[in-house]
Design an enzyme around this catalytic site. Structure first.
Site, PDB file in Angstrom:
ATOM      1  N   GLU A 163      59.611  14.608 -36.911  1.00 24.89           N
ATOM      2  CA  GLU A 163      60.577  13.524 -36.657  1.00 24.89           C
ATOM      3  C   GLU A 163      61.651  13.386 -37.740  1.00 24.89           C
ATOM      4  O   GLU A 163      61.785  12.328 -38.340  1.00 24.89           O
ATOM      5  CB  GLU A 163      59.830  12.193 -36.516  1.00 24.89           C
ATOM      6  CG  GLU A 163      58.748  12.202 -35.457  1.00 24.89           C
ATOM      7  CD  GLU A 163      58.084  10.837 -35.257  1.00 24.89           C
ATOM      8  OE1 GLU A 163      58.253   9.961 -36.111  1.00 24.89           O
ATOM      9  OE2 GLU A 163      57.407  10.664 -34.230  1.00 24.89           O
ATOM     10  N   GLU A 269      52.006  15.317 -27.984  1.00 26.74           N
ATOM     11  CA  GLU A 269      51.447  13.958 -28.122  1.00 26.74           C
ATOM     12  C   GLU A 269      51.534  13.188 -26.812  1.00 26.74           C
ATOM     13  O   GLU A 269      51.827  11.995 -26.798  1.00 26.74           O
ATOM     14  CB  GLU A 269      52.204  13.200 -29.220  1.00 26.74           C
ATOM     15  CG  GLU A 269      52.269  13.941 -30.535  1.00 26.74           C
ATOM     16  CD  GLU A 269      52.874  13.132 -31.668  1.00 26.74           C
ATOM     17  OE1 GLU A 269      53.077  11.916 -31.513  1.00 26.74           O
ATOM     18  OE2 GLU A 269      53.145  13.729 -32.718  1.00 26.74           O
TER      19      GLU A 269
HETATM   20  C1  XIL Z   1      50.718   7.296 -34.930  1.00 29.06           C
HETATM   21  C2  XIL Z   1      49.239   6.998 -34.779  1.00 29.06           C
HETATM   22  O1  XIL Z   1      48.857   7.224 -33.436  1.00 29.06           O
HETATM   23  C3  XIL Z   1      48.950   5.572 -35.154  1.00 29.06           C
HETATM   24  O2  XIL Z   1      47.548   5.323 -35.148  1.00 29.06           O
HETATM   25  C4  XIL Z   1      49.529   5.265 -36.544  1.00 29.06           C
HETATM   26  O3  XIL Z   1      49.354   3.907 -36.827  1.00 29.06           O
HETATM   27  C5  XIL Z   1      50.993   5.627 -36.594  1.00 29.06           C
HETATM   28  O4  XIL Z   1      51.166   6.983 -36.230  1.00 29.06           O
HETATM   29  N1  XIL Z   1      54.572  10.345 -33.642  1.00 29.06           N
HETATM   30  C6  XIL Z   1      53.740  11.067 -34.450  1.00 29.06           C
HETATM   31  C7  XIL Z   1      52.372  10.582 -34.711  1.00 29.06           C
HETATM   32  O5  XIL Z   1      54.092  12.183 -34.853  1.00 29.06           O
HETATM   33  O6  XIL Z   1      51.864  11.001 -35.953  1.00 29.06           O
HETATM   34  C8  XIL Z   1      52.289   9.090 -34.568  1.00 29.06           C
HETATM   35  O7  XIL Z   1      50.935   8.680 -34.716  1.00 29.06           O
HETATM   36  C9  XIL Z   1      52.857   8.654 -33.228  1.00 29.06           C
HETATM   37  C10 XIL Z   1      54.296   9.043 -33.113  1.00 29.06           C
END
Ligand code: XIL
Length: 353
Positions: A163, A269
């Site tokens: 990101e 994801e």
């Molecule tokens: C998120 C987790 O799911 C949560 O538990 C945490 O509080 C914050 O991070 N993009 C990503 C992930 O690359 O690492 C993120 O994960 C969600 C969005």
């Protein structure tokens, strides 16, 4: 009837009953794992994965059981984030990541490292440390070296930068950009490659699934890395979407464009959030299933799409509640680990010729 016959009949009866008691569930168990997403994905030679919530893995045996049955790859939902791995300047904590690696080894699953560099989850000691640019570079290098070396040979895919781009296509104003400059991205990929030349190095991004400003910026970033000879092998599209999403054709267009750069692709994801007010429950679950189906089908239609991963798997454990304020049932098993229509939709796609 003589006593002997009575005894014999009772014994026979007991044996028949116990045979049924063992065989019937065993038959179902065999069916469950024979038709699991993992088994179907392995027949097609692809990786099907889920992000792992370490608290759930450590406390809920059913969680581990379903995870190992349904998936052949995992990535840590949080355990590998800087704030947890390196909570203080002179301290690392690999307890959870080691547990995850052991679990994966026992169940013959691949582990993908996620993420090495992110603008979130930066520990306080680094945030407020007042380090110079040189010190920042050194800290980042030491971190990457410690983590990548520890799992060299075990972690075959690294999501090195996560990101780094905003919705408008500009670079995210992260601590790394502010302290090191945009070259932190090139440096990170080069270091990981030096430390583990065998590992496949991916970039990971949100909201770059649809064509547009953000997808273009991601494309340009990756193209730039390739042109400068930076070792990059793939790109992950996160796929956090709402149930009204309907952009599969754009996703395919994007994947083809990225694949033409010579990159592998992964869905990293996926979760599909059910917004309040979207039809009745049945309609929402069917629409959700349709999106899982279309996305997995899109991945299978592109030879370079090598990995498909969901952000969790049971609605019992989802980040949606903390992120969106309500749970949104975004995953493929319900809170009792019962498969949802989305699960069956994925099975259907994996069986399709
Ligand atoms: C998120 C987790 O799911 C949560 O538990 C945490 O509080 C914050 O991070 N993009 C990503 C992930 O690359 O690492 C993120 O994960 C969600 C969005």
């Amino acid at each position: 009837m003589p006593k002997f016959y009575k005894f014999f009949l009772a014994l026979l009866f007991t044996l028949i009953i116990s045979w049924f008691t063992w065989q019937i569930p065993a038959a179902f168990a065999a069916t469950e794992s024979e038709t699991s997403l993992r088994t179907l994905a392995e027949k097609r030679g692809i990786l099907i994965g889920a992000a792992v919530d370490m608290k759930a893995l450590k406390s809920d045996s059913k969680y581990g059981e379903v995870l190992a049955r349904e998936f052949n790859a995992i990535l840590p939902e949080n355990a590998m984030k800087l704030i947890l791995l390196h909570p203080e300047r002179d301290r690392y904590n690999f307890t959870d990541t080691d547990i995850l690696m052991d679990f994966a080894k026992t169940h013959q699953m691949q582990v993908h490292g996620h993420p090495l560099i992110w603008h979130y989850a930066v520990p306080q000691w680094l945030e407020s440390g007042n380090f110079t640019r040189e010190q920042f570079i050194e800290i980042l290098h030491d971190y990457i070296k410690t983590v990548v070396t520890r799992y060299r040979g075990q972690i075959k895919v690294w999501y090195v930068v996560n990101e780094s781009i905003n919705r408008d296509g500009s670079l995210e104003d992260s601590i790394w950009l502010r302290k090191i400059g945009p070259e932190y991205i090139d440096l990170a990929y080069r270091w990981v490659h030096e430390l583990d030349p065998e590992a496949r190095l991916f970039y990971n991004e949100y909201s770059a699934e649809e064509v547009g400003q953000k997808a273009d910026a991601v494309y340009q970033l990756l193209q730039g890395l390739i042109q400068r000879g930076v070792p990059i092998h793939g790109v992950g599209l996160q796929m956090h979407k709402d149930v009204d999403w309907s952009s599969a054709p754009q996703l395919i267009e994007n994947m083809k464009k990225l694949a033409a750069l010579g990159l592998d692709i992964s869905i990293t994801e996926m979760d599909i959030y059910i917004k309040e007010g979207f039809g009745n429950q049945q309609q929402a679950l069917e629409k959700q299933a349709q999106i899982y189906e279309d996305t997995l089908q899109a991945c299978l239609s592109i030879p370079q799409c090598v990995y498909f991963s969901i952000w969790g798997f049971s609605d019992r454990y989802t980040w949606a509640a903390s992120w969106r304020g309500s749970q949104g049932a975004p995953l493929i098993f319900d809170e009792q680990y019962r498969p949802k229509p989305a699960y069956y939709a994925m099975q259907k796609v994996l069986r399709r010729e």
